[in-house]
Design a protein around this motif. Structure first.
Motif, PDB file in Angstrom:
ATOM      1  N   GLU A 273       0.890  -1.431   0.026  1.00 43.21           N
ATOM      2  CA  GLU A 273      -0.156  -0.097  -0.003  1.00 43.21           C
ATOM      3  C   GLU A 273       0.848   1.197   0.088  1.00 43.21           C
TER       4      GLU A 273
ATOM      5  N   GLY B 165      -2.748  -3.679  -5.330  1.00 35.68           N
ATOM      6  CA  GLY B 165      -3.463  -3.467  -4.273  1.00 35.68           C
ATOM      7  C   GLY B 165      -3.260  -4.636  -2.914  1.00 35.68           C
ATOM      8  N   SER B 166      -2.591  -5.405  -3.296  1.00 33.15           N
ATOM      9  CA  SER B 166      -2.265  -6.604  -2.360  1.00 33.15           C
ATOM     10  C   SER B 166      -1.131  -7.061  -2.473  1.00 33.15           C
TER      11      SER B 166
ATOM     12  N   ALA C 255      -1.468   5.052   4.424  1.00 29.16           N
ATOM     13  CA  ALA C 255      -1.934   3.720   4.237  1.00 29.16           C
ATOM     14  C   ALA C 255      -2.638   3.338   5.502  1.00 29.16           C
TER      15      ALA C 255
END
Length: 398
Positions: free
Chosen positions: A148, A198-199, A267
């Motif tokens: 992030e 995103g991950s 984040a």
């Protein structure tokens, strides 16, 4: 060696580690000298002074550091040690992004299985792989947090490139690029900003796909400009040229640590990610490599041309609270203001090259800037704005 970077310390300030890469040059002709193996062995720091892909390159690594005073001590010690040993082998270790008088063909690849395999798989990239960068590792608490944070670091890559550009001389001429290193290194298929992920799963899939598709030999050779380190619990920012002086590297490390801290905090707070199109960001990075501190850069969000300093000043303003929290504000701002006054590495290299009159004089000037100590009979030049960075200056630390 031990972990570079690591996690945040007891008071919440992330640890930091720095890798610097040096080029070995002949003191008279400026040609590269393949003496790295002997120099590394004689330096006597097997985990701190190590081989790189080419036999004319030496890499140094700091230990895990809690503050910038530790970074400065480690960098200065290693620069002086490498320079001292190199001189005993009839060569000069210099801090510059590229070998200024060109590279041999075929390339002088370090005789290790991984480097030999890279040379076989990526011959075009390896022919120009004798470039020297500065890599900063910043400790992060978890890989998901790091993914992030990477999303939020993307817009700051172009100003980091412009700020640290230090390779304007290529094949004995002023090349027109502030960072010729960036252009040569871009021959690697994965030398780019990491595409948005995103991950952790999405990031790992992206890296694995680069390897599976033949764009990289292994995860270590996925050369994103900022990435999750494949070996340490860190974010590794790889955007910078090797800096002329240890002091500039120290300030850059502090700036990168603050940027990572800001990204991690954003984040954790769930602040939205500013979207940046990948193609526009790549174009912005390339324009920053051309401009350095003295030109126009494509804004990574709008594409419009802006002064380098406009992007840099915006970055510094945004990150200033984190610099202050880390105790690094005075040091980093002083270094940036000095660059504003005397020019970046590329500006000073052009000045030194045009002033030198011979390869030997230019190599001596680079050697002097590298350690801050006179090389041979060469003395650092004065500048209307004051001393050149690195001349008998020592930071008090953070």
């Amino acid at each position: 060696m031990g972990k570079l970077g690591g996690s945040a310390d007891a008071i919440g300030v992330p640890t930091v580690g720095v890798e610097e890469e040096f080029t070995l040059l002949d003191p008279y002709s400026g040609a590269v000298v393949p003496a790295a193996v002997e120099i590394i062995r004689e330096c006597g720091y097997p985990t701190r002074v190590v081989a790189e892909s080419m036999r004319f390159m030496v890499e140094t690594r700091t230990p895990v550091c809690s503050n910038l005073a530790e970074v400065h001590d480690a960098l200065s010690t290693m620069r002086r040690r490498v320079a001292e040993v190199a001189s005993r082998h009839g060569t000069v270790a210099v801090a510059t992004g590229v070998a200024p008088f060109g590279l041999p063909d075929p390339p002088l690849v370090t005789d290790e299985p991984r480097y030999n395999e890279l040379a076989q798989r990526f011959p075009t990239a390896m022919r120009a792989n004798g470039t020297c960068g500065c890599h900063v590792h910043v400790g992060v608490p978890a890989r998901q947090v790091a993914v992030e944070a990477l999303l939020r670091l993307r817009p700051w890559l172009p100003p980091l490139i412009a700020l640290t550009a230090n390779s304007p001389i290529w094949e004995g001429e002023v090349s027109g690029w502030a960072s010729q290193r960036f252009i040569l290194a871009s021959r690697w298929p994965t030398l780019m900003p990491a595409p948005p992920a995103g991950s952790v799963e999405e990031y790992d899939q992206m890296v694995d796909q680069a390897v599976a598709s033949g764009q990289a030999l292994d995860t270590r050779s996925v050369y994103f400009l900022a990435r999750l380190s494949p070996r340490y619990p860190t974010i590794e920012v790889r955007a910078a040229d090797m800096s002329l002086t240890a002091e500039e590297t120290v300030a850059y490390a502090g700036l990168v640590r603050a940027l990572v801290s800001m990204a991690v905090d954003d984040a954790a707070a769930g602040r939205p990610v500013v979207p940046v199109r990948q193609e526009l960001l790549r174009r912005s990075c390339r324009s920053a490599a051309r401009a350095g501190l003295r030109g126009l850069v494509a804004d990574p969000q709008t594409g419009r041309p802006v002064r380098s300093w406009e992007l840099i000043d915006d970055m510094v303003t945004r990150v200033q609270p984190h610099l202050r929290a880390h105790g690094d504000e005075a040091l980093v701002l002083s270094a940036i203001n000095r660059l504003r006054a005397v020019g970046g590495g590329a500006d000073r290299q052009r000045f030194l090259f045009l002033r030198a009159g011979s390869p030997a004089a230019f190599v001596a000037a680079l050697a002097t800037m590298t350690t801050g100590e006179p090389y041979g009979e060469y003395s650092l030049p004065r500048h209307p704005s004051g001393l050149w960075p690195g001349q008998a200056q020592r930071f008090s630390g953070s």
